[in-house]
Design a protein around this motif. Structure first.
Motif, PDB file in Angstrom:
ATOM      1  N   LEU A   1       7.122  -3.702   7.712  1.00 55.26           N
ATOM      2  CA  LEU A   1       6.960  -2.619   6.745  1.00 55.26           C
ATOM      3  C   LEU A   1       7.952  -1.484   6.984  1.00 55.26           C
ATOM      4  O   LEU A   1       8.466  -0.896   6.042  1.00 55.26           O
TER       5      LEU A   1
ATOM      6  N   LEU B   1       9.945   1.395   4.529  1.00 54.90           N
ATOM      7  CA  LEU B   1       9.615   2.820   4.519  1.00 54.90           C
ATOM      8  C   LEU B   1      10.869   3.646   4.782  1.00 54.90           C
ATOM      9  O   LEU B   1      11.107   4.668   4.136  1.00 54.90           O
TER      10      LEU B   1
ATOM     11  N   LEU C   1      10.630   8.186  -7.174  1.00 60.11           N
ATOM     12  CA  LEU C   1      10.234   7.430  -8.364  1.00 60.11           C
ATOM     13  C   LEU C   1       9.491   8.322  -9.347  1.00 60.11           C
ATOM     14  O   LEU C   1       9.194   7.916 -10.459  1.00 60.11           O
TER      15      LEU C   1
ATOM     16  N   GLY D   1       1.668  -0.325  -8.054  1.00 60.15           N
ATOM     17  CA  GLY D   1       1.422   0.664  -9.114  1.00 60.15           C
ATOM     18  C   GLY D   1       2.700   1.040  -9.837  1.00 60.15           C
ATOM     19  O   GLY D   1       2.708   1.201 -11.065  1.00 60.15           O
ATOM     20  N   ALA D   2       3.800   1.183  -9.079  1.00 57.02           N
ATOM     21  CA  ALA D   2       5.076   1.529  -9.704  1.00 57.02           C
ATOM     22  C   ALA D   2       5.552   0.393 -10.604  1.00 57.02           C
ATOM     23  O   ALA D   2       6.047   0.625 -11.717  1.00 57.02           O
TER      24      ALA D   2
ATOM     25  N   ASN E   1      -0.630   6.950  -9.827  1.00 61.01           N
ATOM     26  CA  ASN E   1       0.446   6.121  -9.278  1.00 61.01           C
ATOM     27  C   ASN E   1       1.655   6.984  -8.904  1.00 61.01           C
ATOM     28  O   ASN E   1       1.706   8.174  -9.217  1.00 61.01           O
ATOM     29  N   VAL E   2       2.618   6.378  -8.223  1.00 65.46           N
ATOM     30  CA  VAL E   2       3.720   7.185  -7.676  1.00 65.46           C
ATOM     31  C   VAL E   2       4.618   7.771  -8.763  1.00 65.46           C
ATOM     32  O   VAL E   2       5.360   8.719  -8.507  1.00 65.46           O
ATOM     33  N   VAL E   3       4.539   7.230  -9.970  1.00 63.98           N
ATOM     34  CA  VAL E   3       5.396   7.743 -11.041  1.00 63.98           C
ATOM     35  C   VAL E   3       4.824   9.042 -11.609  1.00 63.98           C
ATOM     36  O   VAL E   3       5.556  10.001 -11.879  1.00 63.98           O
TER      37      VAL E   3
ATOM     38  N   ALA F   1       0.946   1.329  -3.672  1.00 66.36           N
ATOM     39  CA  ALA F   1       1.904   2.230  -4.311  1.00 66.36           C
ATOM     40  C   ALA F   1       3.012   1.444  -5.013  1.00 66.36           C
ATOM     41  O   ALA F   1       3.381   1.744  -6.155  1.00 66.36           O
ATOM     42  N   ARG F   2       3.519   0.417  -4.335  1.00 70.52           N
ATOM     43  CA  ARG F   2       4.588  -0.393  -4.944  1.00 70.52           C
ATOM     44  C   ARG F   2       4.080  -1.143  -6.178  1.00 70.52           C
ATOM     45  O   ARG F   2       4.743  -1.190  -7.207  1.00 70.52           O
TER      46      ARG F   2
ATOM     47  N   TRP G   1       0.691   1.301   1.046  1.00 69.77           N
ATOM     48  CA  TRP G   1       2.067   1.116   0.584  1.00 69.77           C
ATOM     49  C   TRP G   1       2.163   0.010  -0.472  1.00 69.77           C
ATOM     50  O   TRP G   1       2.836   0.159  -1.493  1.00 69.77           O
TER      51      TRP G   1
END
Lengths: 181, 500
Positions: free
Chosen positions: A9, A13, A22, B272-273, A75-77, B269-270, B266
């Protein structure tokens, strides 16, 4: 060896540290909505909440379309937490009740109890066309026909379902009203 | 076994349902059918519903799908629940909505009716007024030392739909879970009755928002079968493209949320994007992120523009490039495997008995997929992929595999869009049809009968979740309470879909 590398991972990162974010630019809430919320605050001489808001979402009969878009705000957006907005698990910790659905008769009591558990001052937001007036389900024996059949509403966010950007705009209008009001 | 059953049903009077025939049985034939189903393990009960005059059971007998009906002159019919436990929820629903009693049914408690509607039997020929205060719900009991209850809901801690879960727990282990739903009952069927098919389609699209394309398509398929209408190849290809995008965004959502429930933020999050990219592409191509109301009886509302093709293509590229990487991170972390593997196992015998489809059925070895059987255009026949383990991990892995399959299908569909009209006008005539479309949860079944003016005379939209909720109760047994969110998410049954 190469395969093992792919499973780690931390390289990903680390990559995120050097790649552009993003996240979308923040939406700007319309001035008239903010002013209307300020007027509501003054009329009720409501105590001010702080610069962040804890949101408790209640599904009062939606088809789950609204829930999908509300979740997408996280979400991250869209990343609603960058604005100091976050979802909380208990209404006792909430500043905002974000309610969806045409208010089914079977959910009325649960919604009222949730509202009773939410401390004052609080905002009540009705999200989605169903929450506004029952939407397509108007006239059914099983619904009350909109959230205001049970609770006074501070802000309506129409749409079937409203997009995450529209929902976020509404939430930011609440923050803005508190700041300027 | 099953030949005898088929013969028995086909002795009934044909009612003209297309493409799968419906047979009206008399009470004796119905009783014989129930007994025969008890003997034939391979017969799947796809759904059970009613109208004011009859009850209807949709059955899958090996390759054949058919509907058996029985008149209910005194408001009673022979129960199927003693031979098929999956019938329990349907029988309770039939009693609540139409006031018809399943004689010999194993569970007579109310289901959708919480005693809060102004009427009793709202879809019965003559609904009775209801002035009683709502009764306290009754839960199944558990006996033993140190048992305690954990009541959860209807309002849950996260952003999800409402439902009440009653856990009986001994120490950390769940002895019994019972789900009590119905909080979202909006009266879908009542609202669809008497409306033109195009108007009723708006309710099918809002049965379960996450499956709006699949339900719209299944309803449209039912209407088109009833009217003997064949949509153009272009409309069918566009429907399939939307259905695969819907499968993709939901699987991304579920797969990411599963990892999140195992505290692996993580991956969530990915995923979701990537899901956001798919939804934006859908919005660019079809004008709505969830593609709601885009599939209508007769065809589709929107054509695909070159800009739409480009938007979808870019989103598919992004997802396709990243999925293998996400999969290898999933594979490489013992912390995930520890939570997923061996958790929430559903036995393959249960999956067969409850006729569960979708990821849940296939992860427990049941090779069902409506795109393959009965099959429908434009999908080529393809044996669905299955796994045997039946645990949370198997369901997560199948979701990953199905995402990759959906991307390939979507690319193929966009690469060779046939010509044809977008939507055909609906002739004003009567008929009866059954639609069956594979959504991301499993097969969505819509039965619809139109009167001579083309208005909906009777209808039943059956979400796949009807067959999944009882399996959640089975999957949690013996697991610890802390694994419930994970198990629940791995099945992800719809609340709104069954609450109607």
């Amino acid at each position: 060896m190469k395969e093992g590398w792919r499973r780690l991972l931390w390289p990903r990162l680390a990559q995120a540290l050097v790649s552009p974010p993003l996240t979308d630019a923040p939406p700007v809430p319309p001035e008239e909505v903010v002013q209307a919320l300020v007027a509501r605050l003054e009329a009720a001489s409501q105590a001010r909440l702080g610069r962040s808001l804890a949101i408790r979402q209640v599904d009062a009969g939606s088809c789950n379309g609204c829930e999908l878009e509300i979740s997408a705000m996280q979400n991250v957006v869209h990343d609603l937490e960058r604005f100091g907005l976050r979802f909380v698990a208990s209404p006792r910790h909430a500043d905002v009740l974000l309610v969806t659905g045409p208010l089914t008769r079977n959910m009325r009591e649960a919604l009222l109890r949730t509202a009773e558990c939410t401390p004052e001052p609080k905002w009540v937001v009705a999200a989605g066309d169903c929450a506004v007036d029952g939407g397509v389900f108007k006239g059914s024996y099983a619904i009350e026909g909109g959230i205001d059949a049970a609770l006074p509403i501070d802000l309506l966010i129409p749409g079937c379902p409203p997009t995450p950007a529209q929902l976020l705009e509404g939430m930011l209008a609440l923050l803005e009203a508190q700041r300027t009001g | 076994m099953s030949e005898a059953l088929l013969r028995l049903v086909r002795h009934g009077q044909e009612q003209g349902c297309r493409p799968h025939q419906r047979y009206l049985l008399d009470r004796g034939q119905w009783a014989a059918l129930v007994a025969e189903i008890g003997q034939a393990d391979g017969v799947a009960l796809l759904g059970l519903w009613a109208d004011p005059a009859q009850v209807h059971a949709a059955l899958m007998v090996e390759e054949a799908i058919l509907i058996a009906s029985c008149a209910v002159p005194e408001g009673r019919y022979g129960a199927l629940s003693p031979v098929r436990p999956g019938a329990v929820l349907f029988e309770r629903m039939i009693r609540d909505l139409w006031g018809l009693v399943a004689e010999g049914g194993v569970d007579q408690r109310p289901w959708l009716d919480h005693g809060r509607w102004p009427v009793l039997g709202p879809l019965a020929a003559r609904p009775a007024p209801n002035a009683m205060p709502p009764p306290q719900p009754v839960f199944l009991s558990v006996e033993g030392e140190g048992i305690h209850h954990i009541p959860v809901g209807p309002v849950h801690a996260g952003v999800i739909e409402p439902g009440h879960f009653r856990f009986h727990v001994q120490g950390e282990a769940v002895v019994r879970l019972e789900a009590r739903l119905g909080y979202l009952h909006k009266g879908h069927i009542g609202l669809m009755l008497g409306k033109p098919a195009r108007v009723a389609a708006r309710f099918a699209a809002r049965l379960s928002g996450d499956s709006t394309v699949a339900h719209s398509w299944a309803f449209a398929q039912g209407v088109e079968a009833a009217l003997g209408l064949e949509p153009s190849p272009r409309a069918l290809a566009l429907r399939a493209l939307m259905a695969e995008l819907e499968r993709l965004h939901n699987h991304l959502n579920d797969w990411g949320a599963l990892c999140n429930d195992a505290a692996f933020a993580w991956l969530h999050a990915r995923a979701g994007a990537l899901r956001e990219a798919v939804l934006r592409a859908a919005s660019a191509a079809f004008g709505h992120r969830l593609m709601m109301d885009r599939v209508v009886p007769g065809g589709v509302t929107d054509d695909l523009t070159p800009a739409g093709v480009a938007a979808i293509g870019a989103a598919l590229d992004a997802v396709e490039a990243e999925l293998p990487r996400l999969d290898s991170v999933y594979d490489g972390h013992a912390s995930l495997a520890d939570r997923m593997v061996g958790t929430g196992v559903i036995a393959s015998s249960l999956v067969r008995r409850f006729a569960a489809g979708g990821v849940v059925g296939r992860a427990s070895g049941r090779a069902v997929d409506a795109r393959h059987r009965p099959g429908y255009a434009p999908y080529p026949p393809a044996e669905p992929a299955v796994l045997a383990a039946g645990d949370v991990d198997a369901r997560a892995r199948l979701r990953m595999a199905e995402m990759q399959h959906s991307i390939r299908l979507a690319r193929g569909l966009m690469g060779s869009l046939p010509p044809g009209e977008l939507a055909l006008p609906l002739p004003q005539r009567g008929g009866e049809g059954l639609g069956l479309v594979e959504g991301f949860r499993g097969d969505c079944l819509h039965w619809v009968a139109l009167d001579d003016g083309g208005l909906v005379r009777a209808v039943f939209p059956r979400d796949p979740s009807w067959l999944l909720w009882p399996l959640l109760e089975a999957a949690i047994e013996g697991n610890i309470v802390a694994d419930f969110p994970l198990i629940n998410k791995s099945i992800n049954a719809s609340y709104s879909g069954v609450d109607l």
